[in-house]
Design an enzyme around this catalytic site. Structure first.
Site, PDB file in Angstrom:
ATOM      1  N   HIS A 159      32.354  32.328   0.181  1.00  0.00           N
ATOM      2  CA  HIS A 159      32.399  31.036   0.873  1.00  0.00           C
ATOM      3  C   HIS A 159      32.900  29.906  -0.024  1.00  0.00           C
ATOM      4  CE1 HIS A 159      30.630  32.682   4.432  1.00  0.00           C
ATOM      5  NE2 HIS A 159      29.504  33.036   3.820  1.00  0.00           N
TER       6      HIS A 159
ATOM      7  N   ASP B 182      32.078  41.377   5.106  1.00  0.00           N
ATOM      8  CA  ASP B 182      30.816  40.645   5.226  1.00  0.00           C
ATOM      9  C   ASP B 182      30.671  40.160   6.669  1.00  0.00           C
ATOM     10  OD1 ASP B 182      28.851  38.991   3.088  1.00  0.00           O
ATOM     11  OD2 ASP B 182      29.132  37.978   5.011  1.00  0.00           O
TER      12      ASP B 182
ATOM     13  N   HIS C  89      29.700  37.370   7.635  1.00  0.00           N
ATOM     14  CA  HIS C  89      30.100  35.969   7.744  1.00  0.00           C
ATOM     15  C   HIS C  89      31.592  35.835   7.456  1.00  0.00           C
ATOM     16  CE1 HIS C  89      25.790  35.899   6.711  1.00  0.00           C
ATOM     17  NE2 HIS C  89      25.744  34.859   7.522  1.00  0.00           N
TER      18      HIS C  89
ATOM     19  N   ASP D   3      25.778  42.514   5.258  1.00  0.00           N
ATOM     20  CA  ASP D   3      24.886  41.881   6.231  1.00  0.00           C
ATOM     21  C   ASP D   3      25.283  42.172   7.671  1.00  0.00           C
ATOM     22  OD1 ASP D   3      27.159  40.477   5.778  1.00  0.00           O
ATOM     23  OD2 ASP D   3      26.185  38.616   5.188  1.00  0.00           O
TER      24      ASP D   3
END
Lengths: 585, 445
Positions: B112, B152, B154, B241
Site C-alpha cells: 500500500h 493479496d 486488498h 488474506d
C-alpha cells in the site's frame, strides 16, 4: 576426586587420569576391533600402571567415550526398527525418503498442542502387527508437534505395552528433544530405538567390569554435546552418545586452553583432515539443529565442527603453471632467476604415506620435515622426494617446500574465514540481532594434532591472533572425556490462553493454575525448577547450576484483545569443562 | 533425504521484536506460528531449500522509488529497512542464479506504500516489491521485463501508483472488490498512465470468491497475459488474506488453493504481503507456498477446520468472475488499439488530482500530478502533495520525477522545474528523483 577419561577410537584407545585439574597419567593402546570392553580394560590397566602413586582411596569416576553407537549407525548394525508416525496435515511423509519404515497413523496436534484428530487404537495395533511381521524388533513412536503436546505418543506407548508388543522398550520422540522438527524427531527416535539393545549389552558389560574392578565408582558416558550422561540414562537415550569422539577432542582443547573465556578458534590438524571448531566466550558453538550422522539429520545436541580435507598427509597437486615472460623478467630483474610461478592445491584427498616415513608421496609433512620445521621421519628422504618433484618445474626442493607450507596456511586461513562467514550468516529473527550481531570473531587460535606446531604460529600471525599449541594433543580426547561435566536440557512451553504448560523431556503436561498471573518471571522459575528436577532425575550433582539459554514470550492477541501469553524457555545444566593445567607435573 | 525439484531460497524474517502497536495485526506474534509450522515440518532440511539472512536497505535504495517526507530515515524504522533489504536479497539470489526461486517471507509488508510517503497506510510504509524492482533494474539491467502479480485480498494501490506510468512493469492485482474493502480502489478501468496504458490490470473479485474462482482467474486471465507479455521475472506479492479465516476480509480461499496458485504461476520471487489469520491460515499457507515453490507435494497441507468451514463458491460468484475474466481478456487484447488521446485528453500533459488517506497514521493527502506526454519517453512527472496529519501537522512538498530512459527534453524540463520549485516559498520540501542516474536531490526552502 580422581577421574579417568577413556576415548575408544577407531584406531587407538586413549586414556587419561586427572585429579584436581592436573593430568597424572596418560596411556594409549591400539583398539581391538569390535572389542570395546577389551580396549577399555587394557587402556584402563595400562593407565593405572603408568600412574605411579596408586593410593586411590576414593572410587574412580570413569568417563567413557566410545564409537559403539556411532559405528552401529554408520555400519547399519542397528536392530530392524519401525517408526509409528502421526504426521497430521503438512508435508507428505511418503516423499521424505527417510531411510527407515514409517507406519502412518491418524491423529494429530496443531502448533499449540491442541488435538486436531484423535488416535485410532485399532490402527495403532494393526501398525504394530504389521511392523513386527515386517521384521521390526524395535519401535519408535513420533507425532508432529509432540514437543508441544506429547499426549498421543504417551497414549500409544501405553496401548502398545498393554496390548501388543513383545518389545519392552519403545522410544518416544518427545523425550529426546523439546525442539521442533518432525522429520528430525523421527530420525532421532528411529536411531535411538535401533541401537537401544546394543547399548543395553554394553551397559551390562560395563557393570560387570565395575564389579570386577572395584576401584571404579560411577561411570559416565560422553555425548555429542561434549557433556556426559549417567551410564543408566544411556539405556533410555543411547542416541545422545553418537559422535562423542570428536566432541571429546574439542572438550580436551577447551579444558587445556590458555584462553578459557575468550573467543577462540580450535584447529585439530590431523593426517587427513583439519577440524575447525569455534568458541564464543569459552563455550563451543553448537550445530544449529542437531547432529548429522550417516545421512540422518537428528535433534541430538552436538558441537559445531567443520571438517576440511587438509592435513599432514594430504595430496599435493599443481593446478596452474604460469608461463613466465622471460623478456619482462630479464628487463625487470636483470638476471635469469625464475619466479616460482606454479600454483598448488592441497587436499582434499589423502595422498598416502609421506616420503619422510618411507612412503612414495610428497605431503605437507614432507615439506615441514625438509625445512626442518618438524623433527619426525627422515629429512633426507623428504628432501629427495621434494627435489624430484620440484625439478619438473625447474625449482629447488626448499622453494617447493616453502610454497607447500604457504599454500597449506593460505587454504586453512580461507577455511577459517568461511567458517566464520557461515556462522555469521545463520538466520536470526529479530531486528536487534540484525542490527547488533554478537562479536564471535576469535581473539586466539588453539591448535592440536601432530602438525599443529608447524602451522599454528604462521596461521595465527596471518590472522593477527594470539595462539597456543597444545602440548598433550595425543591424549586431548581422553583429557576432554575426563574433564567433561554432565549436561541436560529441558524445554518449557506455556500457553496461558489454553492454560497449559508442557515440559516434553520430562513427560509433563499440566494445567497453569492462575493463567492471568503467569508472566515471564514465573515461566523462568518454572523452567529452572524443571531443569533442576530433571537434572536430579538424571543423577546430576550439579542440578543447582542451571541457566536459561533461550527464551521467547509473545502476547497473544485475538480480535484486538490480548487473550494470553505464550512462553518458550529452554533451561540447561550449565555445560563446561574442568580446567586442566596443560603442563605435566 | 528429501530433495526439492527447484532450488528455493527462503528469506524468513518474522521481526519478533517489532510491532506497529502491541495489539495491532502487524505485531510480533504475526509469523510465530508460521515459524513453528515451517520448523516442525523440517522444510529447511530439504535439500534444495536454503535459508538466507536479509540485508538492510539503505536510503539510496529507498530513494530510487519513494519520496519520503521529510526523508527516509524520518519515516521508516529499521524493521522496514530489513524487510526491504530481505526482498532485495531474494532478487539477488534469483538473478545471480544461486536459486531458481526465492520466497521473502518477511514483515512488515509494503504494497500500500505509494511513491510519495507521508506515513504509514494499510500497515505499509515502503514498498518492498518496488524497492526490489529498482534494485533489479539497477543491478541487472534496466530493460528486464518485470511482471508483478499481487494476490493479496486488498488492492495493491501502492504498487499500482509507483508503476502507473512505467512501461517496464506489468502489474496485475487480484483483490476483493474495492466497493467492499480497503483501500476502495482497484477497478477494471484503472489501467495505467499515458505511457503504459493497459499495463495495470485490476481484477476486483466478489466477496466469497474461493479456490475455484481465484484459480479460474489465474488460468484464464493471468497466465494468458503473462504468456503474451513474456516477462523475464515474475514477482508474486503473496498476501494471504484471501483465506477463509482472515479477520479483515470476506474471501474463501484455502491453503491448498494458495499452493496450487503458486504451482501454476511459478513465480521467480514470492514476497509476503498481508494476511492476519496468524494461526488458522498463515502456518498452512506458507508451508503450502514453500512446498509448491520447491516442487514438492503439498496435497497434505490442510487447515484443521477446513472441511467444517469452507463452503463451495456460489454460482452467482462463479458467473460474476467468468464475466469479469472475459472483459479483462478483451481489454488486454485490445489495449494497443485504444487512442490514448481519448483516455488522457489530447494535450501535451496529463493531469490528475487525488485524495489519499493514510489509515494507519491518520494522514490526509491531497495530490496533484502532471505527467508530460512525450513521444520519445514515458515523460517526466511533477507531483505536488499536501498532507494534513491528525496531530495537526501540515506539510507541502513537490517531487519531480525523471523516468527510466528519459529523453533529453524531458530531462532538462524536469531539472528546470526542480530549480523553479526550489524557489517556491510555500513548499516545505522539493525533491528530484532521477532513478536512472541514481540521483536524489532535495532542497528545503
Amino acid at each position: 576426586m580422581v577421574i579417568v577419561g577413556i576415548d575408544v577410537g577407531g584406531t587407538n584407545t586413549d586414556a587419561a587420569l586427572i585429579s584436581e585439574g592436573r593430568i597424572l597419567a596418560t596411556a594409549k593402546v591400539p583398539t581391538c576391533h569390535d572389542q570395546l570392553l577389551e580396549s577399555t580394560t587394557l587402556a584402563f590397566e595400562k593407565l593405572l600402571n603408568a600412574y605411579d602413586r596408586p593410593d586411590l582411596s576414593d572410587p574412580i569416576e570413569l568417563h567413557l567415550s566410545t564409537t559403539l553407537s556411532t559405528n552401529a549407525i554408520i555400519e547399519g548394525q542397528g536392530d530392524p526398527t519401525a517408526v509409528l508416525a502421526a504426521p497430521g496435515p503438512g508435508m507428505n511423509v511418503a516423499e521424505l525418503n527417510p531411510g527407515f519404515p514409517i507406519y502412518v497413523l491418524s491423529g494429530s496436534m496443531d502448533h499449540r498442542g491442541r488435538e486436531v484428530a484423535p488416535i485410532n487404537q485399532e490402527e495403532v495395533l494393526d501398525a504394530v502387527s504389521q511392523a513386527e511381521a515386517g521384521g521390526a524388533t524395535a519401535l519408535a513412536v513420533v507425532g508432529k508437534f509432540s514437543h508441544r503436546n506429547p499426549g498421543h505418543e504417551l497414549e500409544i506407548e501405553k496401548l502398545i505395552l498393554k496390548r501388543a508388543s513383545k518389545t519392552g522398550r519403545i522410544t518416544l520422540g518427545h523425550r529426546l528433544s523439546g525442539r521442533p522438527n518432525f522429520p528430525r524427531r523421527m530420525a532421532t527416535s528411529y536411531l535411538n530405538a535401533s541401537i537401544a539393545r546394543h547399548q543395553a549389552v554394553f551397559v551390562d558389560m560395563i557393570r560387570k567390569f565395575m564389579v570386577r574392578d572395584r576401584s571404579v565408582g560411577r561411570v559416565f558416558l560422553l555425548k555429542a554435546d561434549g557433556g556426559t550422561m549417567q551410564l543408566e540414562d544411556s539405556l533410555i537415550r543411547p542416541v545422545e552418545t553418537i559422535l562423542s569422539g570428536p566432541a571429546a577432542s574439542i572438550m580436551g582443547a577447551e579444558a587445556l586452553s590458555a584462553y578459557p573465556d575468550s573467543n577462540t578458534v580450535i584447529l585439530d590438524i590431523g593426517g587427513t583432515t583439519t577440524d575447525i571448531s569455534v568458541q564464543i566466550k569459552g563455550d563451543t558453538v553448537f550445530q544449529r539443529q542437531g547432529a548429522e550422522i550417516a545421512g540422518y539429520k537428528t535433534l541430538v545436541p552436538a558441537l559445531f565442527s567443520r571438517s576440511i580435507g587438509l592435513g599432514g598427509d594430504s595430496e599435493i597437486k599443481v593446478v596452474r603453471r604460469l608461463e613466465s615472460n622471460k623478456e619482462t623478467d630479464a628487463s625487470l630483474s636483470g638476471n635469469n632467476t625464475l619466479d616460482l610461478d606454479i600454483e598448488l592445491e592441497i587436499g582434499p584427498r589423502r595422498a598416502g604415506t609421506p616420503a619422510a616415513f618411507g612412503g612414495d608421496c610428497i605431503t605437507p609433512t614432507d615439506a615441514a620435515v625438509a625445512l626442518g620445521l618438524a623433527k619426525v621421519g627422515s629429512a633426507s628422504q623428504a628432501t629427495r622426494a621434494l627435489a624430484d618433484f620440484a625439478e619438473i618445474y625447474g625449482i629447488g626442493a626448499k622453494e617447493l617446500a616453502t610454497k607447500i607450507i604457504d599454500t597449506f596456511i593460505k587454504q586453512l586461513v580461507v577455511a577459517i574465514e568461511e567458517t566464520y562467514e557461515y556462522l555469521e550468516s545463520r538466520p536470526v529473527y529479530t531486528v536487534s540481532e540484525i542490527l547488533t550481531p554478537p562479536d564471535i570473531r576469535p581473539q586466539a587460535l588453539i591448535g592440536l594434532g601432530a602438525p599443529a606446531g608447524v602451522f599454528i604460529p604462521p596461521i595465527a600471525e596471518s590472522l593477527g591472533l594470539k595462539y597456543q599449541v597444545l602440548p598433550c594433543y595425543e591424549s586431548a580426547n581422553a583429557i576432554g572425556a575426563a574433564a567433561s561435566r554432565p549436561t541436560a536440557q529441558i524445554t518449557l512451553h506455556a500457553d496461558t490462553a489454553l492454560g497449559v504448560m508442557t515440559v516434553p523431556e520430562a513427560d509433563y503436561v499440566g494445567k497453569i493454575e492462575r493463567p492471568v498471573l503467569f508472566g515471564i518471571n514465573q515461566a523462568r522459575r518454572e523452567a529452572m525448577a524443571w531443569a533442576t528436577k530433571f537434572g536430579k532425575k538424571l543423577g546430576l550433582d550439579e542440578a543447582d547450576n542451571i541457566q536459561i539459554v533461550e527464551e521467547e514470550s509473545f502476547n497473544m492477541v485475538r480480535g484486538f484483545h490480548t487473550v494470553g501469553r505464550t512462553f518458550m524457555i529452554r533451561a540447561q545444566v550449565r555445560p563446561g569443562v574442568r580446567r586442566i593445567c596443560s603442563s605435566p607435573d | 533425504m528429501q530433495t526439492s525439484k527447484h532450488k528455493v531460497g527462503l528469506i524468513f524474517f518474522p521481526a519478533f521484536d517489532w510491532a506497529i502497536t502491541p495489539d495491532h495485526p502487524e505485531r510480533e506474534e504475526r509469523l510465530l506460528y508460521t515459524r513453528d509450522q515451517i520448523m516442525e515440518e523440517g522444510l529447511l532440511d530439504v535439500a534444495g531449500i536454503e535459508e538466507y539472512r536479509p540485508e538492510i536497505a539503505e536510503d539510496s535504495h529507498i530513494n530510487r522509488i519513494h519520496v519520503c517526507v521529510p526523508d527516509a530515515s524520518g519515516v521508516i524504522t529499521e524493521s522496514h529497512r530489513i524487510a526491504a533489504g530481505g526482498t532485495m536479497v531474494a532478487a539477488d539470489l534469483v538473478l545471480t542464479g544461486k536459486v531458481d526461486r526465492a520466497f521473502a517471507l518477511l514483515r512488515p509488508p509494503g504494497h500500500h506504500a505509494m511513491r510519495i510517503v507521508h506515513g504509514s497506510r494499510g500497515f505499509c510504509l515502503v514498498n518492498n516489491e518496488a524497492i526490489m524492482v529498482e534494485h533489479i533494474r539497477h543491478t541487472y539491467g534496466p530493460d528486464i521485463r518485470i511482471a508483478i502479480v499481487d494476490t493479496d485480498a486488498h488492492h495493491a494501490d501502492g504498487t499500482q501508483d509507483i508503476f502507473y506510468n512505467d512501461p517496464g512493469v506489468l502489474h496485475i492485482s487480484l483483490h476483493q472488490d474495492g466497493r467492499t474493502l480497503y483501500p476502495g480502489t482497484g477497478f477494471v478501468e484503472e489501467r495505467g498512465g499515458p505511457a503504459s496504458y493497459g499495463m495495470t490490470v485490476n481484477v476486483p473479485l466478489p466477496p466469497g470468491t474461493g479456490d475455484d474462482g481465484i484459480l479460474y482467474v489465474l488460468e484464464n486471465l493471468v497466465l494468458p497475459i503473462l504468456e503474451d507479455y513474456e516477462p523475464d521475472i515474475v514477482i508474486n506479492a503473496a498476501g494471504q488474506d484471501n483465506h477463509y479465516t482472515d479477520p479483515l476480509t470476506n474471501m474463501n480461499f484455502t491453503a491448498g488453493g494458495y499452493a496450487r496458485l503458486t504451482e501454476l504461476l511459478a513465480p521467480d520471487i514470492v514476497v509476503l504481503e498481508g494476511g492476519y489469520s496468524i494461526e488458522g491460515a498463515l502456518p498452512y499457507i506458507n508451508a503450502g507456498i514453500l512446498l509448491a515453490l520447491a516442487g514438492l507435494d503439498y496435497s497434505a497441507v490442510k487447515e484443521p477446520d477446513r472441511s467444517a468451514r469452507v463452503t463451495p463458491q456460489s454460482d452467482r460468484v462463479t458467473q460474476n468472475i467468468r464475466g469479469l475474466v472475459d472483459t479483462l481478456r478483451k481489454m488486454w487484447n485490445t489495449r494497443k488499439n485504444i487512442d490514448p488521446d481519448r483516455v488522457f485528453g489530447p494535450g501535451p500533459v496529463y493531469e490528475r488530482e487525488r485524495r489519499i488517506y493514510y489509515d494507519t497514521d491518520g494522514i490526509s493527502e491531497q495530490q496533484f500530478e502532471r505527467i508530460a506526454r512525450c513521444e520519445s519517453c514515458s515523460g517526466w512527472r511533477l507531483v505536488v502533495s499536501g498532507a494534513v496529519h491528525d496531530i495537526g501537522k501540515v506539510s507541502r512538498i513537490a517531487a519531480i520525477i525523471i523516468p527510466w530512459h528519459a529523453c533529453r527534453t524531458c530531462r532538462s524540463a524536469a531539472e528546470a522545474e526542480f530549480e523553479n520549485a526550489c524557489k517556491e516559498p510555500q513548499l516545505d520540501h522539493v525533491y528530484l528523483q532521477d532513478t536512472e542516474r541514481d540521483r536524489f536531490l532535495t532542497t528545503s526552502t
